[in-house]
Scaffold this motif. Structure first.
Motif, short mmCIF file in Angstrom:
data_model
loop_
_atom_site.label_atom_id
_atom_site.label_comp_id
_atom_site.label_asym_id
_atom_site.label_seq_id
_atom_site.Cartn_x
_atom_site.Cartn_y
_atom_site.Cartn_z
N UNK A 115 0.82 -1.26 0.23
CA UNK A 115 0.18 0.03 0.09
C UNK A 115 0.93 1.39 0.27
N UNK A 116 1.85 1.23 0.84
CA UNK A 116 2.67 2.54 0.99
C UNK A 116 3.52 2.90 -0.26
N UNK B 64 -5.65 -1.49 -12.54
CA UNK B 64 -4.59 -1.86 -11.73
C UNK B 64 -4.43 -1.79 -10.38
N UNK B 65 -5.22 -0.74 -9.78
CA UNK B 65 -5.37 -0.76 -8.50
C UNK B 65 -6.44 -1.72 -7.90
N UNK B 66 -7.28 -1.89 -8.85
CA UNK B 66 -8.49 -3.06 -8.22
C UNK B 66 -7.82 -4.47 -8.44
N UNK B 67 -6.83 -4.65 -9.16
CA UNK B 67 -6.27 -5.85 -9.45
C UNK B 67 -5.10 -6.23 -8.26
N UNK B 68 -4.48 -5.09 -7.85
CA UNK B 68 -3.65 -5.23 -6.46
C UNK B 68 -4.50 -5.44 -5.39
N UNK B 69 -5.53 -4.69 -5.12
CA UNK B 69 -6.62 -4.81 -4.06
C UNK B 69 -7.06 -6.29 -4.24
N UNK B 70 -7.46 -6.96 -5.22
CA UNK B 70 -8.07 -8.36 -5.36
C UNK B 70 -6.91 -9.31 -4.87
N UNK B 71 -5.48 -9.02 -5.10
CA UNK B 71 -4.41 -9.89 -4.39
C UNK B 71 -4.63 -9.65 -2.96
N UNK B 72 -4.97 -8.50 -2.26
CA UNK B 72 -5.06 -8.49 -0.84
C UNK B 72 -6.06 -9.16 -0.40
N UNK B 73 -7.42 -9.10 -1.09
CA UNK B 73 -8.59 -9.81 -0.61
C UNK B 73 -8.46 -11.32 -0.79
N UNK B 74 -7.93 -11.72 -1.88
CA UNK B 74 -7.69 -13.19 -2.31
C UNK B 74 -6.60 -13.87 -1.14
N UNK B 75 -5.73 -13.14 -0.57
CA UNK B 75 -4.79 -13.53 0.15
C UNK B 75 -4.64 -13.04 1.54
N UNK B 76 -5.94 -12.65 2.27
CA UNK B 76 -6.08 -12.12 3.37
C UNK B 76 -5.41 -13.00 4.40
N UNK B 77 -5.57 -14.26 4.42
CA UNK B 77 -5.45 -15.27 5.37
C UNK B 77 -3.93 -15.30 5.37
N UNK B 78 -3.28 -15.17 4.43
CA UNK B 78 -1.65 -15.17 4.12
C UNK B 78 -1.19 -13.71 4.77
N UNK B 79 -1.71 -12.89 4.67
CA UNK B 79 -1.33 -11.60 4.97
C UNK B 79 -1.35 -11.47 6.42
N UNK C 197 -4.91 -3.93 5.13
CA UNK C 197 -4.02 -3.87 3.74
C UNK C 197 -5.10 -3.64 2.82
N UNK C 198 -4.66 -2.68 1.91
CA UNK C 198 -5.55 -2.23 0.58
C UNK C 198 -4.82 -3.00 -0.50
N UNK C 199 -3.62 -2.96 -0.69
CA UNK C 199 -3.03 -3.70 -1.98
C UNK C 199 -1.84 -4.70 -1.41
N UNK C 200 -1.70 -5.72 -2.12
CA UNK C 200 -0.71 -6.65 -1.91
C UNK C 200 -0.12 -7.19 -2.98
N UNK C 201 0.96 -7.78 -2.93
CA UNK C 201 1.71 -8.89 -4.00
C UNK C 201 1.90 -9.93 -3.12
N UNK C 202 1.99 -11.12 -3.84
CA UNK C 202 1.85 -12.60 -3.02
C UNK C 202 3.16 -13.63 -4.05
N UNK C 203 3.67 -14.57 -3.37
CA UNK C 203 4.57 -15.14 -4.04
C UNK C 203 4.48 -16.66 -3.54
N UNK C 204 4.87 -17.76 -4.34
CA UNK C 204 4.92 -19.13 -4.05
C UNK C 204 6.40 -19.57 -4.14
N UNK C 205 6.90 -20.53 -3.10
CA UNK C 205 8.25 -20.80 -3.21
C UNK C 205 8.24 -21.98 -4.22
#
Length: 311
Positions: free
Chosen positions: A207-208, A255-270, A282-290
């Motif tokens: 978000x920052x 694109x703002x909605x897209x990053x907000x969607x990542x935050x919503x989709x992975x709220x548990x991981x956040x 958290x309004x906006x997020x990115x996520x990654x898998x090992x």
């Protein structure tokens, strides 16, 4: 004695057989590479000049703000990614756009000279990717998963996976010193479910730096405002300033909605990283898998590599 001779002969044969591939990219000079300052080194691969920015601009900007060294690499030059024209002029335009975007994020930028739509998981390309990772002395390597709609995306994923472990093998690309430790390899998120869905191991609040990410994506006019390969002149009419302004806002909001969607989709991981109360904000997020082919960090090591979670 015979064993020694055979080993030496094999090593020389490896050097000879790969010499042609080494000439496809120039040797790096020290000025092109980050200093030995103890900071993290991250290299991200995307198939086209916009893919890294879509997937990792937020964490790239966060790392850069802390003085860590981040490089975004486009594996193809994007020279057919527009509805109006192709070839050299488009490649140059996209290089200019992505360089400006990466400059806004504070990351290093490189575009390889491989034709858009023609990437293949060849041995030569595996050497190129491995060499880039070694030169950067990467702690983290990012790339797409291999189940994707676009062949360039799929094969970028294959090439990055194939570089895992090989970056530590001394006689593979022997003109660049091998890494002493296999980096952590990470996948970008996607929405594909077969043969298996994306499962994040880490989610980061961006978000920052979201405005910075949106600014960076906004300068890639050819791909987003103009629609790329499937766009048209109707999206950005040359003599319609008001429609151009509206189109740019439409793209930015999307694109703002897209990053907000990542935050919503992975709220548990956040919540696993920030705690439930903070994660809920958290309004906006990115996520990654090992990727299991690289080093397998525990949560403590991931927190060291993603030093963004302390309040």
């Amino acid at each position: 004695m015979n064993t020694h001779r055979i080993s030496r002969r094999n090593a020389l044969g490896l050097l000879a057989s790969t010499s042609a591939a080494f000439l496809t990219r120039p040797f790096r000079v020290a000025a092109d590479l980050p200093p030995e300052d103890g900071k993290l080194r991250i290299i991200c691969f995307g198939a086209h000049p916009d893919d890294c920015e879509l997937q990792a601009a937020g964490v790239g900007a966060l790392w850069s703000a802390q003085g860590h060294h981040v490089k975004f690499v486009s594996v193809t030059n994007g020279d057919i990614g527009h509805w109006e024209g192709a070839g050299g002029p488009l490649s140059l335009r996209r290089r200019k756009e992505v360089k400006e975007a990466d400059g806004l994020l504070g990351v290093t930028s490189e575009v390889l000279d491989i034709h858009d739509g023609e990437l293949m998981p060849t041995l030569e390309n595996r050497r190129t990717i491995s060499k880039l990772i070694r030169e950067w002395k990467a702690d983290i390597v990012m790339g797409p998963r291999t189940n994707d709609y676009h062949p360039d995306h799929r094969y970028t994923g294959v090439l990055v996976q194939d570089a895992a472990y090989m970056v530590t093998v001394p006689f593979f690309n022997p003109e660049v010193p091998p890494l002493k430790k296999n980096p952590v390899f990470l996948y970008y998120p996607d929405g594909f479910l077969k043969p298996n869905p994306f499962q994040p191991d880490i989610a980061v609040d961006i978000s920052s730096v979201m405005e910075k990410k949106l600014d960076a994506l906004g300068v890639m006019i050819s791909q987003f405002a103009e629609g790329g390969a499937n766009g048209s002149a109707d999206l950005m009419p040359p003599n319609g300033p008001e429609k151009q302004k509206a189109r740019k806002k439409e793209v930015r909001d999307g694109f703002a909605r897209r990053s907000h969607g990542i935050a919503e989709r992975f709220r548990k991981e956040l919540a696993e990283w920030y705690g439930a109360d903070k994660a809920a904000q958290v309004q906006y997020a990115e996520a990654f898998e090992i990727c299991e082919y690289g080093s397998r960090p525990n949560k403590r090591e991931l927190a060291r590599l993603f030093p963004f979670f302390k309040s």
